[in-house]
Design an enzyme around this catalytic site. Sequence first.
Site, mmCIF file in Angstrom:
data_model
loop_
_atom_site.group_PDB
_atom_site.id
_atom_site.type_symbol
_atom_site.label_atom_id
_atom_site.label_comp_id
_atom_site.label_asym_id
_atom_site.label_seq_id
_atom_site.Cartn_x
_atom_site.Cartn_y
_atom_site.Cartn_z
ATOM 1 N N LYS A 170 0.819 -1.227 0.000
ATOM 2 C CA LYS A 170 0.000 0.000 0.000
ATOM 3 C C LYS A 170 0.847 1.268 0.000
ATOM 4 O O LYS A 170 0.450 2.288 -0.557
ATOM 5 C CB LYS A 170 -0.940 0.022 1.210
ATOM 6 C CG LYS A 170 -1.672 -1.276 1.507
ATOM 7 C CD LYS A 170 -2.650 -1.670 0.430
ATOM 8 C CE LYS A 170 -3.339 -2.973 0.786
ATOM 9 N NZ LYS A 170 -3.830 -3.727 -0.353
ATOM 10 N N LYS A 189 -0.873 3.235 9.176
ATOM 11 C CA LYS A 189 -1.306 2.043 8.446
ATOM 12 C C LYS A 189 -0.125 1.146 8.100
ATOM 13 O O LYS A 189 0.969 1.626 7.828
ATOM 14 C CB LYS A 189 -1.999 2.447 7.138
ATOM 15 C CG LYS A 189 -3.297 3.215 7.321
ATOM 16 C CD LYS A 189 -3.934 3.522 5.972
ATOM 17 C CE LYS A 189 -5.257 4.269 6.154
ATOM 18 N NZ LYS A 189 -5.896 4.569 4.849
ATOM 19 N N GLY A 247 -8.235 -4.787 5.318
ATOM 20 C CA GLY A 247 -9.266 -5.239 6.241
ATOM 21 C C GLY A 247 -9.114 -4.660 7.636
ATOM 22 O O GLY A 247 -9.626 -5.218 8.602
ATOM 23 N N LYS A 273 -2.985 11.709 7.083
ATOM 24 C CA LYS A 273 -3.934 12.552 7.788
ATOM 25 C C LYS A 273 -5.229 11.743 7.912
ATOM 26 O O LYS A 273 -5.628 11.067 6.963
ATOM 27 C CB LYS A 273 -4.151 13.821 6.957
ATOM 28 C CG LYS A 273 -5.005 14.847 7.622
ATOM 29 C CD LYS A 273 -4.173 15.822 8.460
ATOM 30 C CE LYS A 273 -5.126 16.698 9.249
ATOM 31 N NZ LYS A 273 -4.748 16.814 10.670
ATOM 32 N N TYR A 274 -5.870 11.754 9.088
ATOM 33 C CA TYR A 274 -7.114 11.003 9.258
ATOM 34 C C TYR A 274 -8.290 11.815 8.736
ATOM 35 O O TYR A 274 -8.533 12.942 9.182
ATOM 36 C CB TYR A 274 -7.320 10.644 10.740
ATOM 37 C CG TYR A 274 -8.576 9.834 10.979
ATOM 38 C CD1 TYR A 274 -8.727 8.571 10.406
ATOM 39 C CD2 TYR A 274 -9.615 10.341 11.763
ATOM 40 C CE1 TYR A 274 -9.884 7.830 10.614
ATOM 41 C CE2 TYR A 274 -10.771 9.602 11.974
ATOM 42 C CZ TYR A 274 -10.894 8.348 11.396
ATOM 43 O OH TYR A 274 -12.034 7.617 11.604
ATOM 44 N N GLU A 296 -6.522 2.712 -2.089
ATOM 45 C CA GLU A 296 -5.917 1.434 -2.477
ATOM 46 C C GLU A 296 -6.423 1.045 -3.844
ATOM 47 O O GLU A 296 -7.458 1.543 -4.286
ATOM 48 C CB GLU A 296 -6.336 0.314 -1.501
ATOM 49 C CG GLU A 296 -5.771 0.447 -0.111
ATOM 50 C CD GLU A 296 -6.275 -0.648 0.826
ATOM 51 O OE1 GLU A 296 -6.780 -1.678 0.339
ATOM 52 O OE2 GLU A 296 -6.155 -0.456 2.042
ATOM 53 N N ARG A 312 -8.519 -7.491 -8.243
ATOM 54 C CA ARG A 312 -9.357 -8.676 -8.425
ATOM 55 C C ARG A 312 -10.769 -8.251 -8.819
ATOM 56 O O ARG A 312 -11.117 -7.076 -8.736
ATOM 57 C CB ARG A 312 -9.458 -9.434 -7.098
ATOM 58 C CG ARG A 312 -10.077 -8.544 -6.017
ATOM 59 C CD ARG A 312 -10.303 -9.228 -4.690
ATOM 60 N NE ARG A 312 -11.056 -8.397 -3.777
ATOM 61 C CZ ARG A 312 -10.550 -7.435 -3.027
ATOM 62 N NH1 ARG A 312 -9.248 -7.166 -3.087
ATOM 63 N NH2 ARG A 312 -11.319 -6.713 -2.228
ATOM 64 N N ARG A 336 -25.443 -8.000 1.365
ATOM 65 C CA ARG A 336 -24.748 -9.270 1.601
ATOM 66 C C ARG A 336 -25.472 -10.017 2.724
ATOM 67 O O ARG A 336 -25.596 -9.493 3.840
ATOM 68 C CB ARG A 336 -23.303 -9.023 2.034
ATOM 69 C CG ARG A 336 -22.458 -8.340 0.992
ATOM 70 C CD ARG A 336 -21.009 -8.346 1.431
ATOM 71 N NE ARG A 336 -20.191 -7.561 0.523
ATOM 72 C CZ ARG A 336 -18.864 -7.565 0.524
ATOM 73 N NH1 ARG A 336 -18.210 -8.320 1.403
ATOM 74 N NH2 ARG A 336 -18.177 -6.826 -0.322
HETATM 75 C C1 MV4 Z 1 -8.668 5.897 6.305
HETATM 76 C C2 MV4 Z 1 -9.754 6.502 6.963
HETATM 77 C C3 MV4 Z 1 -9.673 7.870 7.217
HETATM 78 N N1 MV4 Z 1 -8.586 8.557 6.839
HETATM 79 N N2 MV4 Z 1 -7.613 6.637 5.950
HETATM 80 C C4 MV4 Z 1 -10.424 1.417 6.427
HETATM 81 C C5 MV4 Z 1 -9.900 0.169 5.795
HETATM 82 C C6 MV4 Z 1 -8.677 0.524 5.066
HETATM 83 N N3 MV4 Z 1 -8.809 0.176 3.690
HETATM 84 C C7 MV4 Z 1 -8.521 2.008 5.235
HETATM 85 N N4 MV4 Z 1 -9.586 2.480 6.055
HETATM 86 C C8 MV4 Z 1 -9.703 3.802 6.390
HETATM 87 N N5 MV4 Z 1 -8.665 4.597 6.024
HETATM 88 C C9 MV4 Z 1 -7.585 7.935 6.221
HETATM 89 N N6 MV4 Z 1 -6.513 8.658 5.850
HETATM 90 C C10 MV4 Z 1 -10.828 5.722 7.345
HETATM 91 C C11 MV4 Z 1 -10.798 4.360 7.079
HETATM 92 C C12 MV4 Z 1 -11.900 3.616 7.587
HETATM 93 C C13 MV4 Z 1 -11.981 3.300 8.961
HETATM 94 C C14 MV4 Z 1 -10.995 3.633 9.859
HETATM 95 C C15 MV4 Z 1 -11.095 3.308 11.199
HETATM 96 C C16 MV4 Z 1 -12.232 2.631 11.681
HETATM 97 C C17 MV4 Z 1 -13.223 2.261 10.789
HETATM 98 C C18 MV4 Z 1 -13.108 2.589 9.425
HETATM 99 C C19 MV4 Z 1 -14.119 2.224 8.560
HETATM 100 C C20 MV4 Z 1 -13.996 2.526 7.237
HETATM 101 C C21 MV4 Z 1 -12.903 3.231 6.758
#
Ligand code: MV4
Length: 447
Positions: free
Chosen positions: A116, A158, A164, A201-202, A288, A292, A338
């Site tokens: 990633k 991350k 997941g 950044k979140y 991402e 698939r 689902r």
């Molecule tokens: C994030 C995000 C917010 N900000 N990245 C969730 C799964 C993975 N593919 C990446 N995810 C997220 N990435 C940034 N920069 C929010 C999520 C996210 C999430 C994060 C924490 C708890 C639950 C979540 C549910 C969906 C997406």
Amino acid sequence: MFKKILIANRGEIAVRIIRACREMGIQTVAVYSQADADALHTQLADEAICIGPANSADSYLNMERILSATTATKAEAIHPGFGFLSENSKFVEMCEKCKIAFIGPSAEIIHRMGNKSEARATMMDAGVPVVPGTKEPVYDPKEGKKIADEMGYPVIVKASSGGGGKGMRIVEKSEDFETNFLIAQRESINAFADDTMYIEKYIVSPRHVEFQILADKHGNVVHLGERDCSIQRNHQKVIEESPCSVISKELRQKMGEVAIRAAKAVGYESAGTIEFLLDKNGDFYFMEMNTRIQVEHPVTEMVTGLDLIQEQIRIAEGENLSVKQENIRVTGHAIECRINAENPSKNFRPCPGVIENIHLPGGKGVRIDTAIYNGYKIPSNYDSMILKLIVHDKDRFRAINKMQCALGELVIEGVDTNIDFQFDILGNNRFISGDINTHFIQDEYNL
Ligand code: MV4
């Protein structure tokens, strides 16, 4: 043209692929585990080969046995479906060595997008907007803290090998950074044997919006619009829909062009998905790329009228895409629920068992993808998703109404399911008004 394809998967997606092959006049080989001797995919394929015991590691994940079954039956290609070996670049390399066509992108692309942090850097170089954050991998908590302090909180740490939700940690303030970084990194080491991390950044309460793309071997790339997959629990999608109710025509075109740019940047081939986070301001960021076919592909099929599995097969055969961008139209609205064999009142614990009675809804614009039948015994070894209910109607309001009708008619007895939970979401006022984001289930159901 392929004469025979081996399907390296089970359940509803294996059945879906068998049907696509049959329509194209292609012979099919099913592989099955000892737990799946009576499974529908085993029965529906032209040939079926047992590849080992119930546990996935010894059957559906056993590369040597699957390749042997392919050679023994003289199949020319393998369709991996999703999960299992579908994003395993080592398996794709082995296929390449055995001169078996893998229906999907090359090992090199799968490997690159599976990392990633590297995928992020690739997309930054291609001019694809990514969430503000690091370009280089981060290994050291002290170094990470310096970066996060400069970025400002909240941040999200991350794992580069993540997915997941594993190896992921939100950090609200500087004092908490190092602890959380180490927890996420430890999780990543345990799950993926990889300590490579990155920091973003979140984004607070975003939508998860993903674009479906198709790319052939000749450099043609199209996008098939988006899916809003914000309704999820524990990083498992629960409901997906297309189109996303807050994306304008202009934004769709802009995001679609970016998705195509992302695919072209890596020389992509086959069906693929570009995942974005869409924030409240309408700003979007690459997250991402999935290399698939996805569980939720039917919603895109319903609104575009295309058969994505058949397109994947034609692409692998070296054909040109069957459509040009200007001839792709998103018509009406599609929703997928689902249905899992699980008990929502026991923390959604999986509930395998025997299907004692089943009644399926039908009618115009109602589609069911499943591999269960009366008397079928759901094994405990695999995923609990047993059925996908998909509806299509003129607009979102009608599609929701149709889904409520279809869920109301659906009967599955013998095992617990999430049908009532799905029905409740479809009646939720926030859901109906389209006021959704990735925290919807958490916020509405305290889950
Ligand atoms: C994030 C995000 C917010 N900000 N990245 C969730 C799964 C993975 N593919 C990446 N995810 C997220 N990435 C940034 N920069 C929010 C999520 C996210 C999430 C994060 C924490 C708890 C639950 C979540 C549910 C969906 C997406």
